[in-house]
Design a protein around this motif. Structure first.
Motif, PDB file in Angstrom:
ATOM      1  N   PHE A 189      68.766  12.327   8.914  1.00  0.00           N
ATOM      2  CA  PHE A 189      68.693  12.281  11.352  1.00  0.00           C
ATOM      3  C   PHE A 189      68.628  13.544  11.566  1.00  0.00           C
ATOM      4  N   LEU A 190      68.718  14.711  11.069  1.00  0.00           N
ATOM      5  CA  LEU A 190      68.432  15.791  12.143  1.00  0.00           C
ATOM      6  C   LEU A 190      66.990  15.816  11.571  1.00  0.00           C
ATOM      7  N   ASP A 191      66.445  16.427  10.943  1.00  0.00           N
ATOM      8  CA  ASP A 191      65.847  16.295   9.926  1.00  0.00           C
ATOM      9  C   ASP A 191      64.146  15.757  10.972  1.00  0.00           C
ATOM     10  N   ILE A 192      64.299  14.565  11.276  1.00  0.00           N
ATOM     11  CA  ILE A 192      63.482  13.368  11.788  1.00  0.00           C
ATOM     12  C   ILE A 192      63.382  14.282  12.878  1.00  0.00           C
ATOM     13  N   GLY A 193      64.403  14.324  14.237  1.00  0.00           N
ATOM     14  CA  GLY A 193      64.865  14.854  15.520  1.00  0.00           C
ATOM     15  C   GLY A 193      65.137  14.285  15.820  1.00  0.00           C
ATOM     16  N   GLY A 194      66.576  13.883  15.156  1.00  0.00           N
ATOM     17  CA  GLY A 194      67.798  13.296  15.752  1.00  0.00           C
ATOM     18  C   GLY A 194      68.824  14.061  16.064  1.00  0.00           C
ATOM     19  N   HIS A 195      69.566  13.904  17.776  1.00  0.00           N
ATOM     20  CA  HIS A 195      70.316  14.408  18.196  1.00  0.00           C
ATOM     21  C   HIS A 195      70.971  14.019  18.628  1.00  0.00           C
ATOM     22  N   SER A 196      72.090  14.979  19.630  1.00  0.00           N
ATOM     23  CA  SER A 196      73.358  13.449  19.720  1.00  0.00           C
ATOM     24  C   SER A 196      73.462  12.180  20.675  1.00  0.00           C
ATOM     25  N   LEU A 197      72.406  12.456  21.581  1.00  0.00           N
ATOM     26  CA  LEU A 197      71.806  11.616  22.535  1.00  0.00           C
ATOM     27  C   LEU A 197      71.270  10.348  21.628  1.00  0.00           C
ATOM     28  N   SER A 207      73.912   8.110  19.669  1.00  0.00           N
ATOM     29  CA  SER A 207      74.769   7.920  20.261  1.00  0.00           C
ATOM     30  C   SER A 207      73.524   6.147  20.795  1.00  0.00           C
ATOM     31  N   LYS A 208      72.929   6.511  21.146  1.00  0.00           N
ATOM     32  CA  LYS A 208      72.212   5.001  21.011  1.00  0.00           C
ATOM     33  C   LYS A 208      71.949   4.339  19.679  1.00  0.00           C
ATOM     34  N   LEU A 209      71.387   5.120  19.154  1.00  0.00           N
ATOM     35  CA  LEU A 209      71.689   4.211  17.604  1.00  0.00           C
ATOM     36  C   LEU A 209      72.644   3.231  17.526  1.00  0.00           C
ATOM     37  N   ASN A 210      73.982   3.617  17.487  1.00  0.00           N
ATOM     38  CA  ASN A 210      75.456   3.573  17.631  1.00  0.00           C
ATOM     39  C   ASN A 210      75.454   2.287  18.387  1.00  0.00           C
ATOM     40  N   ILE A 211      74.785   2.991  19.573  1.00  0.00           N
ATOM     41  CA  ILE A 211      75.694   1.267  20.422  1.00  0.00           C
ATOM     42  C   ILE A 211      74.413  -0.098  20.329  1.00  0.00           C
ATOM     43  N   PHE A 212      72.880   0.540  19.901  1.00  0.00           N
ATOM     44  CA  PHE A 212      72.141  -0.336  18.777  1.00  0.00           C
ATOM     45  C   PHE A 212      73.238  -1.197  17.878  1.00  0.00           C
ATOM     46  N   LEU A 213      73.385  -0.321  16.895  1.00  0.00           N
ATOM     47  CA  LEU A 213      74.442  -0.775  15.654  1.00  0.00           C
ATOM     48  C   LEU A 213      75.266  -1.951  16.553  1.00  0.00           C
ATOM     49  N   GLY A 214      76.259  -1.473  17.292  1.00  0.00           N
ATOM     50  CA  GLY A 214      77.430  -2.055  17.619  1.00  0.00           C
ATOM     51  C   GLY A 214      76.814  -3.303  18.713  1.00  0.00           C
ATOM     52  N   ASP A 215      76.261  -3.297  19.400  1.00  0.00           N
ATOM     53  CA  ASP A 215      75.409  -4.870  19.380  1.00  0.00           C
ATOM     54  C   ASP A 215      74.535  -5.642  19.240  1.00  0.00           C
ATOM     55  N   SER A 216      73.944  -5.189  17.662  1.00  0.00           N
ATOM     56  CA  SER A 216      73.473  -5.700  16.650  1.00  0.00           C
ATOM     57  C   SER A 216      73.876  -6.871  15.831  1.00  0.00           C
ATOM     58  N   ASP A 237      79.195   6.986  11.395  1.00  0.00           N
ATOM     59  CA  ASP A 237      79.740   8.567  11.310  1.00  0.00           C
ATOM     60  C   ASP A 237      78.836   9.596  11.556  1.00  0.00           C
ATOM     61  N   MET A 238      79.161  10.612  12.256  1.00  0.00           N
ATOM     62  CA  MET A 238      78.442  10.844  13.005  1.00  0.00           C
ATOM     63  C   MET A 238      78.075  12.755  12.227  1.00  0.00           C
ATOM     64  N   LYS A 239      79.264  12.974  10.992  1.00  0.00           N
ATOM     65  CA  LYS A 239      79.141  13.726  10.068  1.00  0.00           C
ATOM     66  C   LYS A 239      78.273  13.286   9.463  1.00  0.00           C
ATOM     67  N   THR A 240      78.733  11.978   8.425  1.00  0.00           N
ATOM     68  CA  THR A 240      77.755  10.993   7.529  1.00  0.00           C
ATOM     69  C   THR A 240      76.890  11.264   7.699  1.00  0.00           C
ATOM     70  N   THR A 241      75.919  10.772   9.065  1.00  0.00           N
ATOM     71  CA  THR A 241      74.855  10.671   9.948  1.00  0.00           C
ATOM     72  C   THR A 241      73.604  12.077   9.561  1.00  0.00           C
ATOM     73  N   TYR A 242      74.439  13.050  10.096  1.00  0.00           N
ATOM     74  CA  TYR A 242      73.886  14.511  10.256  1.00  0.00           C
ATOM     75  C   TYR A 242      73.734  14.536   8.662  1.00  0.00           C
ATOM     76  N   ASP A 243      74.739  14.303   8.214  1.00  0.00           N
ATOM     77  CA  ASP A 243      74.658  15.507   6.613  1.00  0.00           C
ATOM     78  C   ASP A 243      74.240  15.172   5.549  1.00  0.00           C
ATOM     79  N   GLY A 244      73.408  13.688   5.733  1.00  0.00           N
ATOM     80  CA  GLY A 244      73.219  12.860   4.420  1.00  0.00           C
ATOM     81  C   GLY A 244      72.005  12.442   5.086  1.00  0.00           C
ATOM     82  N   SER A 245      71.628  11.472   4.351  1.00  0.00           N
ATOM     83  CA  SER A 245      70.249  10.543   4.288  1.00  0.00           C
ATOM     84  C   SER A 245      70.667   9.410   5.646  1.00  0.00           C
ATOM     85  N   LEU A 246      69.330   8.852   5.982  1.00  0.00           N
ATOM     86  CA  LEU A 246      69.613   8.087   6.432  1.00  0.00           C
ATOM     87  C   LEU A 246      70.375   6.242   6.249  1.00  0.00           C
TER      88      LEU A 246
END
Length: 82
Positions: free
Chosen positions: A29-37, A40-49, A55-64
């Motif tokens: 996630f971080l290597d592709i240019g993802g950041h905290s905003l 948050s937007k991705l989690n809103i999309f996933l929650g709504d859909s 989890d932030m740590k899992t998302t930032y530390d591993g693969s998508l």
């Protein structure tokens, strides 16, 4: 909806959001240019859909793909004004 459908939807969302058609589940996630905003937007999309959140740590530390596989159901029972 299957786990593969969720992953493909999330990857499409990220490709559109970050304007990068080459994003895959193997990317970090971080290597592709993802950041905290973006997170948050991705989690809103996933929650709504799909009713899930990442989890932030899992998302930032591993693969998508790993982050999406570890997604948890979103808890909508808590009041939003704690």
């Amino acid at each position: 909806m299957s786990a593969a459908d969720v992953e493909q939807s999330a990857l499409k969302w990220l490709r559109d959001e970050l304007d990068d058609p080459e994003i895959t589940g193997a990317d970090n996630f971080l290597d592709i240019g993802g950041h905290s905003l973006t997170f948050s937007k991705l989690n809103i999309f996933l929650g709504d859909s799909f009713g899930i959140v990442l989890d932030m740590k899992t998302t930032y530390d591993g693969s998508l793909a790993a982050a999406l596989a570890a997604a948890q159901p979103s808890d909508t029972s808590e009041p939003s004004n704690k």
